[in-house]
Design an enzyme around this catalytic site. Structure first.
Site, PDB file in Angstrom:
ATOM      1  N   ARG A 143      14.712 -14.772 -72.113  1.00  5.22           N
ATOM      2  CA  ARG A 143      13.260 -14.921 -72.001  1.00  5.22           C
ATOM      3  C   ARG A 143      12.625 -13.542 -71.932  1.00  5.22           C
ATOM      4  O   ARG A 143      13.012 -12.711 -71.114  1.00  5.22           O
ATOM      5  CB  ARG A 143      12.889 -15.720 -70.747  1.00  5.22           C
ATOM      6  CG  ARG A 143      11.380 -15.952 -70.681  1.00  5.22           C
ATOM      7  CD  ARG A 143      11.002 -17.004 -69.709  1.00  5.22           C
ATOM      8  NE  ARG A 143       9.552 -17.181 -69.743  1.00  5.22           N
ATOM      9  CZ  ARG A 143       8.884 -17.871 -68.863  1.00  5.22           C
ATOM     10  NH1 ARG A 143       9.518 -18.483 -67.888  1.00  5.22           N
ATOM     11  NH2 ARG A 143       7.580 -17.989 -68.944  1.00  5.22           N
TER      12      ARG A 143
ATOM     13  N   ARG B 297      10.449 -21.351 -74.553  1.00  2.00           N
ATOM     14  CA  ARG B 297      11.277 -20.439 -73.766  1.00  2.00           C
ATOM     15  C   ARG B 297      12.711 -20.932 -73.673  1.00  2.00           C
ATOM     16  O   ARG B 297      12.948 -22.136 -73.646  1.00  2.00           O
ATOM     17  CB  ARG B 297      10.707 -20.256 -72.377  1.00  2.00           C
ATOM     18  CG  ARG B 297      10.701 -21.556 -71.586  1.00  2.00           C
ATOM     19  CD  ARG B 297       9.642 -21.680 -70.584  1.00  2.00           C
ATOM     20  NE  ARG B 297       8.344 -21.691 -71.210  1.00  2.00           N
ATOM     21  CZ  ARG B 297       7.217 -21.884 -70.569  1.00  2.00           C
ATOM     22  NH1 ARG B 297       7.220 -22.087 -69.297  1.00  2.00           N
ATOM     23  NH2 ARG B 297       6.075 -21.889 -71.192  1.00  2.00           N
TER      24      ARG B 297
ATOM     25  N   ASP C  31      13.032 -21.282 -67.974  1.00  3.31           N
ATOM     26  CA  ASP C  31      11.942 -21.030 -67.042  1.00  3.31           C
ATOM     27  C   ASP C  31      12.448 -21.472 -65.673  1.00  3.31           C
ATOM     28  O   ASP C  31      12.951 -22.588 -65.534  1.00  3.31           O
ATOM     29  CB  ASP C  31      10.709 -21.846 -67.444  1.00  3.31           C
ATOM     30  CG  ASP C  31       9.507 -21.569 -66.562  1.00  3.31           C
ATOM     31  OD1 ASP C  31       9.302 -20.405 -66.178  1.00  3.31           O
ATOM     32  OD2 ASP C  31       8.768 -22.519 -66.258  1.00  3.31           O
TER      33      ASP C  31
END
Length: 166
Positions: free
Chosen positions: A83, A94, A97
């Site tokens: 990321r 992404r 997260d």
């Protein structure tokens, strides 16, 4: 030791693999102990324009890290798993997260961190996995259990991707 709930999500690449790797990396830290993990859930992107659905899970840990040091570790793992560090658009695709949802019963709001997570009560992809491992946890700001918050949510749709825990 603080009891902490983390939300993990991925919507590109090997989504399940990224959530599993993040969990393993968290557990490898000497000041973090994995206590419980939810099943994986698949959910539509929330408030973002993407066709890539997310795989989500909640992980309960205990830690001696402060909230800020835990945030640093979560961001380090996010970077390690691909990321980008620069996040101009908070809501974008992404690899991983990691959000701190609850840190004990701490209520905190500063330039780096808001606890509890400010959207937890609106996100089925956080509430549903949390129901599995801590349905009676009381939200320190709202004074309601996770189960009560789920009953009030406007859009509870989710798809269980796997019935087993991480």
């Amino acid at each position: 030791m603080a009891i902490v709930y983390l939300s993990l999500g991925s919507n590109i690449g090997d989504r399940v693999g990224f959530v599993q790797q993040a969990t393993s990396l968290l557990g490898a830290h000497p000041d973090i102990n994995i206590v419980a993990t939810s099943s994986f859930y698949e959910s539509e992107p929330w408030k973002m324009d993407s066709d890539n659905w997310f795989v989500n899970a909640i992980v309960q840990i205990t830690t001696s890290l402060t909230p800020e040091l835990l945030l640093d570790e979560c961001q380090r793992i996010e970077c390690q798993l691909g990321r980008p560090k620069d996040r101009t658009n908070e809501y974008s695709d992404r690899t991983i997260d990691i959000d701190i949802v609850f840190y004990d019963n701490l209520v905190l709001n500063n330039e780096r961190l808001t606890l509890p997570h400010k959207y937890f009560h609106k996100r089925a992809f956080m509430l549903v996995p949390m129901l599995e491992i801590a349905e009676d946890f009381v939200h320190p700001f709202f004074g309601k259990t996770v189960e009560s918050l789920y009953e009030e949510i406007e859009n509870p749709e989710m798809v269980c991707l796997y019935g087993t825990r991480i």
